[in-house]
Design a protein around this motif. Structure first.
Motif: not given
Length: 166
Positions: A48, A55, A59, A62, A77-78, A80, A126, A147
């Motif tokens: 992140a 976020c 975040c 992406r 997205d996001n 991790r 996500t 998610t």
């Protein structure tokens, strides 16, 4: 270093450069066996970024894809966590049988991605739709659809086929 060993070292260092490629005769080529394709291994850690404040806690990565000529983007997205794979293979194959009879109806080329040891550790992402590839664009809007989070390790193996290739 004495002169004599230095000369021998230079001679052996230059020896492969003097090698010459020679064409193989058809009979010699028929005796060669191997496997077509490509094998890849990697380990990726998606952390992140605390500077991206939309976020909680920052975040992750992406990935935005614009399908065809659409105006919007499909985004992962996001992203991790740790993603790694050993011996992932890429191959072009022709699907003309199997798959409970669907292969014969398909009868076309596909890219086969072989997943022998794929691992996700404490992974999340996500899936959503967005009006922009980046989240810092003016008028940014995104609709999150789902998610996915896994705590611990998830392993995958098998084949993934990308169809619609010539």
């Amino acid at each position: 270093m004495p002169i004599r060993p230095l000369c021998l070292a230079l001679l052996f260092a230059a020896w492969p450069a003097a090698a010459e490629l020679q064409p193989l005769l058809e009979e010699e080529l028929q005796q060669v066996s191997g496997q077509a394709g490509l094998s890849v291994s990697a380990e990726l850690n998606f952390a992140a970024n605390p500077a991206l404040t939309r976020c909680p806690g920052g975040c992750g990565a992406r990935l935005a894809i614009r399908p065809g000529n659409s105006e919007g983007f499909v985004v992962l997205d996001n992203i991790r966590g740790m993603f790694s794979f050993e011996g992932l293979t890429l191959d072009m194959v022709r699907l003309d049988s199997g798959f409970d009879g669907d292969g014969a109806a398909f009868n076309s080329g596909a890219m086969r991605i072989g997943l022998s040891d794929v691992r996700f550790d404490d992974f999340q992402f996500t899936l959503g739709g967005s009006n922009s590839a980046t989240s810092d664009a003016a008028g940014f809007r995104q609709t999150d659809l789902l998610t996915y989070r896994s705590h611990g390790q998830t392993r995958l193996q098998g084949n993934l086929y990308l169809i619609g290739l010539p």
